[in-house]
Design an enzyme around this catalytic site. Structure first.
Site, PDB file in Angstrom:
ATOM      1  N   TYR A  48       0.814  -1.217   0.000  1.00 51.11           N
ATOM      2  CA  TYR A  48       0.000   0.000   0.000  1.00 51.11           C
ATOM      3  C   TYR A  48       0.851   1.274   0.000  1.00 51.11           C
ATOM      4  O   TYR A  48       0.377   2.333   0.414  1.00 51.11           O
ATOM      5  CB  TYR A  48      -0.982  -0.018   1.171  1.00 51.11           C
ATOM      6  CG  TYR A  48      -2.227  -0.850   0.905  1.00 51.11           C
ATOM      7  CD1 TYR A  48      -3.117  -0.495  -0.110  1.00 51.11           C
ATOM      8  CD2 TYR A  48      -2.523  -1.976   1.667  1.00 51.11           C
ATOM      9  CE1 TYR A  48      -4.265  -1.243  -0.356  1.00 51.11           C
ATOM     10  CE2 TYR A  48      -3.676  -2.735   1.423  1.00 51.11           C
ATOM     11  CZ  TYR A  48      -4.541  -2.348   0.409  1.00 51.11           C
ATOM     12  OH  TYR A  48      -5.684  -3.078   0.163  1.00 51.11           O
ATOM     13  N   PHE A  56      -5.128   7.460   6.561  1.00 47.69           N
ATOM     14  CA  PHE A  56      -5.548   6.126   6.984  1.00 47.69           C
ATOM     15  C   PHE A  56      -4.465   5.057   6.818  1.00 47.69           C
ATOM     16  O   PHE A  56      -4.685   3.885   7.109  1.00 47.69           O
ATOM     17  CB  PHE A  56      -6.823   5.707   6.225  1.00 47.69           C
ATOM     18  CG  PHE A  56      -6.696   5.698   4.711  1.00 47.69           C
ATOM     19  CD1 PHE A  56      -6.091   4.639   4.041  1.00 47.69           C
ATOM     20  CD2 PHE A  56      -7.178   6.766   3.959  1.00 47.69           C
ATOM     21  CE1 PHE A  56      -5.975   4.626   2.659  1.00 47.69           C
ATOM     22  CE2 PHE A  56      -7.068   6.766   2.569  1.00 47.69           C
ATOM     23  CZ  PHE A  56      -6.457   5.690   1.920  1.00 47.69           C
ATOM     24  N   ARG A  84     -13.468  -4.658 -10.438  1.00 47.84           N
ATOM     25  CA  ARG A  84     -13.801  -3.427  -9.702  1.00 47.84           C
ATOM     26  C   ARG A  84     -15.325  -3.247  -9.632  1.00 47.84           C
ATOM     27  O   ARG A  84     -15.850  -2.828  -8.599  1.00 47.84           O
ATOM     28  CB  ARG A  84     -13.150  -2.198 -10.361  1.00 47.84           C
ATOM     29  CG  ARG A  84     -11.630  -2.188 -10.336  1.00 47.84           C
ATOM     30  CD  ARG A  84     -11.026  -2.030  -8.958  1.00 47.84           C
ATOM     31  NE  ARG A  84     -11.391  -0.806  -8.296  1.00 47.84           N
ATOM     32  CZ  ARG A  84     -10.779  -0.330  -7.205  1.00 47.84           C
ATOM     33  NH1 ARG A  84      -9.752  -0.993  -6.657  1.00 47.84           N
ATOM     34  NH2 ARG A  84     -11.186   0.770  -6.643  1.00 47.84           N
ATOM     35  N   THR A  90     -15.412   1.563  -2.452  1.00 48.88           N
ATOM     36  CA  THR A  90     -14.558   1.365  -1.272  1.00 48.88           C
ATOM     37  C   THR A  90     -15.383   1.300   0.019  1.00 48.88           C
ATOM     38  O   THR A  90     -15.145   0.449   0.876  1.00 48.88           O
ATOM     39  CB  THR A  90     -13.539   2.525  -1.167  1.00 48.88           C
ATOM     40  OG1 THR A  90     -12.889   2.681  -2.432  1.00 48.88           O
ATOM     41  CG2 THR A  90     -12.509   2.257  -0.088  1.00 48.88           C
ATOM     42  N   ASN A 111     -13.121  -3.625   4.473  1.00 52.52           N
ATOM     43  CA  ASN A 111     -14.041  -3.712   3.336  1.00 52.52           C
ATOM     44  C   ASN A 111     -13.874  -4.982   2.505  1.00 52.52           C
ATOM     45  O   ASN A 111     -14.130  -4.993   1.305  1.00 52.52           O
ATOM     46  CB  ASN A 111     -13.963  -2.442   2.483  1.00 52.52           C
ATOM     47  CG  ASN A 111     -12.598  -2.222   1.880  1.00 52.52           C
ATOM     48  OD1 ASN A 111     -11.678  -3.005   2.124  1.00 52.52           O
ATOM     49  ND2 ASN A 111     -12.451  -1.175   1.093  1.00 52.52           N
ATOM     50  N   HIS A 114      -9.733  -6.531  -1.783  1.00 53.90           N
ATOM     51  CA  HIS A 114      -8.948  -5.607  -2.608  1.00 53.90           C
ATOM     52  C   HIS A 114      -9.021  -6.058  -4.048  1.00 53.90           C
ATOM     53  O   HIS A 114      -9.064  -7.254  -4.321  1.00 53.90           O
ATOM     54  CB  HIS A 114      -7.472  -5.609  -2.159  1.00 53.90           C
ATOM     55  CG  HIS A 114      -6.552  -5.040  -3.206  1.00 53.90           C
ATOM     56  ND1 HIS A 114      -6.315  -3.693  -3.328  1.00 53.90           N
ATOM     57  CD2 HIS A 114      -5.840  -5.631  -4.202  1.00 53.90           C
ATOM     58  CE1 HIS A 114      -5.484  -3.487  -4.346  1.00 53.90           C
ATOM     59  NE2 HIS A 114      -5.185  -4.650  -4.888  1.00 53.90           N
ATOM     60  N   GLU A 125       1.058  -6.098  -8.893  1.00 55.73           N
ATOM     61  CA  GLU A 125       0.518  -6.752  -7.701  1.00 55.73           C
ATOM     62  C   GLU A 125       0.528  -8.280  -7.830  1.00 55.73           C
ATOM     63  O   GLU A 125       0.765  -8.979  -6.844  1.00 55.73           O
ATOM     64  CB  GLU A 125      -0.902  -6.234  -7.421  1.00 55.73           C
ATOM     65  CG  GLU A 125      -0.882  -4.759  -7.014  1.00 55.73           C
ATOM     66  CD  GLU A 125      -2.261  -4.152  -6.828  1.00 55.73           C
ATOM     67  OE1 GLU A 125      -3.276  -4.869  -7.007  1.00 55.73           O
ATOM     68  OE2 GLU A 125      -2.339  -2.958  -6.485  1.00 55.73           O
TER      69      GLU A 125
HETATM   70  P1  ATP Z   1      -8.309  -1.507  -2.555  1.00 57.73           P
HETATM   71  O1  ATP Z   1      -7.064  -0.775  -3.057  1.00 57.73           O
HETATM   72  O2  ATP Z   1      -8.083  -2.209  -1.231  1.00 57.73           O
HETATM   73  O3  ATP Z   1      -8.905  -2.398  -3.601  1.00 57.73           O
HETATM   74  P2  ATP Z   1      -9.881   0.808  -3.141  1.00 57.73           P
HETATM   75  O4  ATP Z   1      -9.074   0.870  -4.398  1.00 57.73           O
HETATM   76  O5  ATP Z   1     -11.378   0.756  -3.274  1.00 57.73           O
HETATM   77  O6  ATP Z   1      -9.438  -0.415  -2.247  1.00 57.73           O
HETATM   78  P3  ATP Z   1      -8.124   2.804  -2.043  1.00 57.73           P
HETATM   79  O7  ATP Z   1      -8.421   4.259  -2.140  1.00 57.73           O
HETATM   80  O8  ATP Z   1      -7.076   2.204  -2.906  1.00 57.73           O
HETATM   81  O9  ATP Z   1      -9.521   2.027  -2.205  1.00 57.73           O
HETATM   82  O10 ATP Z   1      -7.786   2.507  -0.507  1.00 57.73           O
HETATM   83  C1  ATP Z   1      -7.125   1.312  -0.131  1.00 57.73           C
HETATM   84  C2  ATP Z   1      -7.786   0.765   1.119  1.00 57.73           C
HETATM   85  O11 ATP Z   1      -7.538   1.667   2.198  1.00 57.73           O
HETATM   86  C3  ATP Z   1      -9.319   0.649   1.067  1.00 57.73           C
HETATM   87  O12 ATP Z   1      -9.768  -0.521   0.442  1.00 57.73           O
HETATM   88  C4  ATP Z   1      -9.663   0.662   2.537  1.00 57.73           C
HETATM   89  O13 ATP Z   1      -9.387  -0.610   3.152  1.00 57.73           O
HETATM   90  C5  ATP Z   1      -8.671   1.683   3.066  1.00 57.73           C
HETATM   91  N1  ATP Z   1      -9.233   3.041   3.033  1.00 57.73           N
HETATM   92  C6  ATP Z   1      -9.373   3.859   1.984  1.00 57.73           C
HETATM   93  N2  ATP Z   1      -9.905   5.042   2.305  1.00 57.73           N
HETATM   94  C7  ATP Z   1     -10.129   4.985   3.634  1.00 57.73           C
HETATM   95  C8  ATP Z   1     -10.655   5.884   4.591  1.00 57.73           C
HETATM   96  N3  ATP Z   1     -11.080   7.085   4.244  1.00 57.73           N
HETATM   97  N4  ATP Z   1     -10.716   5.462   5.891  1.00 57.73           N
HETATM   98  C9  ATP Z   1     -10.277   4.242   6.251  1.00 57.73           C
HETATM   99  N5  ATP Z   1      -9.759   3.334   5.392  1.00 57.73           N
HETATM  100  C10 ATP Z   1      -9.689   3.699   4.106  1.00 57.73           C
HETATM  101 MG    MG Z   2      -6.940   0.791  -4.424  1.00 58.35          MG
END
Ligand code: ATP
Ligand code: MG
Length: 144
Positions: A48, A56, A84, A90, A111, A114, A125
Site C-alpha cells: 500500500y 488512513f 472493480r 470502497t 471492506n 482488494h 501486484e
Molecule cells: P483496494 O485498493 O483495497 O482495492 P480501493 O481501491 O477501493 O481499495 P483505495 O483508495 O485504494 O480504495 O484505498 C485502499 C484501502 O484503504 C481501502 O480498500 C480501505 O481498506 C482503506 N481506506 C481507503 N480510504 C479509507 C478511509 N477514508 N478510511 C479508512 N480506510 C480507508
Molecule cells: Mg486501491
C-alpha cells in the site's frame, strides 16, 4: 487477462472466504493462484506504498497485518474493470446492491476485498505475491 484480488483479514476471519470465492466464480473469474498468508508489516507497507501519505495508512497497515488474508490471481476478459465493478465502491455504504463489499464489508477500512485498479497495477501486484514459476507449476506454461 489477469487481475489481483485479496480477500482481506476481516472477511477471512469472519468466515466469508467461501461465499466470496463463489461470488467471484459466479461472476466468471477463474482462480489461477491463491495463497492464504499473514502479511508482515513490511509487506503491507510496501503493498500500500501509494497511500503512505494518506491519513488512513497506519491504520490500513495494522488492519492488513491483523490476521490471514487470501491474495489470488483471477482471470476473465476485461478482468481489472470487471472485478472493480463486482466488488463495489470502497465504502460498503456507497457500494451498489449485490456487490461483494455491499454484501460482506463492515466499513470503509474493513471492506472485505482488494482489487487492482489498472492493468499496470495488476501486473505489479500479481508479481508481488506470485512468482511466475509458481503459476507455471500450477497450470503449465500457458498462464502468465
Ligand atoms: P483496494 O485498493 O483495497 O482495492 P480501493 O481501491 O477501493 O481499495 P483505495 O483508495 O485504494 O480504495 O484505498 C485502499 C484501502 O484503504 C481501502 O480498500 C480501505 O481498506 C482503506 N481506506 C481507503 N480510504 C479509507 C478511509 N477514508 N478510511 C479508512 N480506510 C480507508
Ligand atoms: Mg486501491
Amino acid at each position: 487477462m489477469h487481475t489481483l484480488a485479496i480477500i482481506k483479514p476481516d472477511a477471512v476471519g469472519g468466515g466469508k472466504t467461501g461465499k466470496i470465492l463463489a461470488h467471484l466464480e459466479e461472476a466468471g473469474f477463474v482462480i489461477r493462484a491463491a495463497k492464504l498468508m499473514r502479511l508482515s508489516q513490511a509487506e503491507a507497507e510496501a503493498f500500500y506504498e501509494v497511500h503512505r501519505e494518506r491519513p488512513f495508512y497506519r491504520s490500513l497497515v495494522a488492519f492488513m497485518t491483523s490476521g490471514p488474508c487470501l491474495p489470488m490471481i483471477l482471470e476473465r476478459d476485461d478482468a481489472v474493470n470487471h472485478l472493480r465493478t463486482v466488488i463495489g465502491a470502497t465504502d460498503p455504504a456507497e457500494a451498489a446492491e449485490g456487490t461483494v463489499r455491499r454484501l460482506h464489508a463492515e466499513n470503509k477500512e474493513r471492506n472485505a476485498i482488494h482489487a487492482s485498479d489498472s492493468p499496470e497495477n495488476a501486473q505489479r501486484e500479481v508479481a508481488f505475491f506470485f512468482p511466475e514459476s509458481d503459476v507455471r507449476r500450477l497450470w503449465g506454461a500457458t498462464v502468465r
